[in-house]
Design a protein around this motif. Structure first.
Motif: not given
Length: 446
Positions: A171-173, A321-322, A324-333
């Motif tokens: 899950s790490i961007p 979750n959100f 930014v700049a094409g990178l997804h920050f999931s709840p897992e991360f």
């Protein structure tokens, strides 16, 4: 002692060895928690070596011929079959496997207690900030060692639980896919997952732990042990040591006194771990069966020292979750990596947040350090509540309600109780009479 020093001096460089043979150690029991961790690691290496002689790090199918009738003649993953074999057919296999399991728990627990002792007594203060940082890295490595060993039996429970770590890593961007490929060999589990985790568990992580232990001990020897504040001047065989003299440690010499104490601690550590191994069972692989991708155990959870991370995952809102700049920050991360990473970062950075101008040799009374003690109490409460959240399904069953109300209550508690505990601790300790505190116990030394 003199004869031993003379013997060493005739054969080696006396100026190198003599200072260490006579090095003093404070005669306080709480200072021995680090030795318990060290000796637990020794036990882990010895028992792990024995288990490694029989373990097969492969998920390729083999025909099982062993004592467990349930699987007799079946095609099983090599890792699972080898764990069955060493547990039920190898002499002392079950005992050594239990010994290894409980030594890992004692290792992590003793490191945690040792760090709590160092934190609450202020033993991390200047000039020992670097050694505190080394200790935090050791704690993380100890957890990583336990995690990488958790999946090795390749049974249904352990493999499903290990997949939580895979989900966190992936899950790490930016680097998630690379990290998952590097550590797990791709989508876990694959044919290369167990060999890679086995390599990490038996070679790379233990090597790093050994290296950081050596560094930790080297810094300790160079800087000297901290010790409790003295009430008065102390008379020794070499003269009077003033109560504020931090250049001399009052305690037991390394040889022979501290060596004898360490031997007792070693045998007590081995005896305690042996007692746990003899009477308490461990992960029952025969009951869970080999990994089945079509089945999921009813209850999945990590060991107690990673339960707080699991609790963050359970309490984090799935909608939060959100991108930014094409990178997804999931709840897992955000919960499993970000929030737990912030906890480690806060622990790591604490000595540098409130830097001191002067060096401190003596430990402090936690009751005379309102800020640091309040922060420590808040941290302990937060980890405890998060750990309970990791077992929310068990708590819900116990209370006869759904996990929704339990999660709501625990979400509120994880904000309220640490904050309330910190304020209560701070204001209770601020009521002490400052005149009764020694120089090294003033609130300014937090």
């Amino acid at each position: 002692m003199d004869r031993l020093t003379a013997w060493v001096g005739e054969r080696f460089e006396t100026e190198v060895f003599e200072p260490y043979l006579g090095k003093s150690f404070p005669a306080e029991d709480s200072f021995l928690l680090g030795e318990v961790a060290l000796f637990s690691f020794v036990v882990l290496v010895i028992t792990g070596t024995y288990l490694g002689l029989f373990y097969i790090p492969s998920i390729e199918s083999v025909t099982y011929h062993g004592s467990v009738v349930r699987y007799q003649g079946q095609e099983l993953p090599g890792a699972f079959a080898s764990v069955l074999q060493l547990t039920y057919d190898v002499p002392f296999g079950m005992f050594v496997r239990r010994f290894h399991h409980w030594a890992a728990h004692v290792f992590v627990a003793s490191i945690a207690l040792h760090m709590l002792r160092v934190f609450f007594t202020g033993a991390y203060r200047k000039p020992r900030e670097a050694n505190w940082a080394v200790g935090v890295v050791l704690a993380a490595l100890a957890m990583l060692a336990a995690y990488t060993g958790y999946s090795l039996p390749f049974d249904e429970f352990a493999t499903t639980a290990t997949s939580i770590g895979f989900n966190l890593a992936s899950s790490i961007p930016l680097i998630g896919d690379f990290l998952a490929q590097l550590v797990f060999g791709g989508d876990y589990p694959t044919n290369t997952s167990i060999p890679r985790l086995y390599f990490l568990h038996v070679f790379l992580v233990p090597l790093l732990i050994a290296g950081f232990i050596a560094l930790h001990m080297a810094i300790l020897v160079h800087q000297k042990h901290t010790e409790a504040a003295r009430e008065d001047d102390v008379e020794t065989s070499r003269g009077t040591v003033e109560r504020d003299d931090g250049d001399v440690v009052i305690g037991l010499p390394a040889v022979p006194n501290q060596t004898a104490v360490s031997a007792v601690v070693f045998f007590l550590t081995v005896a305690t771990t042996s007692l746990l191994a003899g009477f308490l069972p461990v992960h029952n692989v025969a009951e869970y069966g080999p990994y089945d991708p079509a089945s999921t155990p009813a209850v999945i959870m990590p060991d107690w020292f990673l339960m707080w991370v699991y609790g963050f995952l359970k309490l984090w809102p799935t909608w939060l979750n959100f991108s930014v700049a094409g990178l997804h920050f999931s709840p897992e991360f955000l919960a499993g990596v970000g929030l737990s990473g912030l906890v480690f970062l806060a622990v790591f950075a604490w000595p540098f947040v409130r830097p001191q101008e002067r060096s401190v040799h003596f430990t402090a009374d936690p009751l005379a350090r309102p800020i640091a003690t309040a922060v420590g109490v808040a941290g302990v409460l937060m980890v405890m509540i998060a750990s309970i959240a990791g077992m929310n399904n068990l708590l819900a069953n116990l209370l006869g309600v759904g996990t929704g109300p339990v999660n709501t209550a625990l979400t509120i508690a994880i904000f309220v109780w640490p904050t309330a505990g910190a304020f209560a601790t701070y204001y209770a300790l601020r009521g002490d009479d400052p005149a009764d505190r020694t120089v090294d116990q003033r609130p300014a030394d937090d």
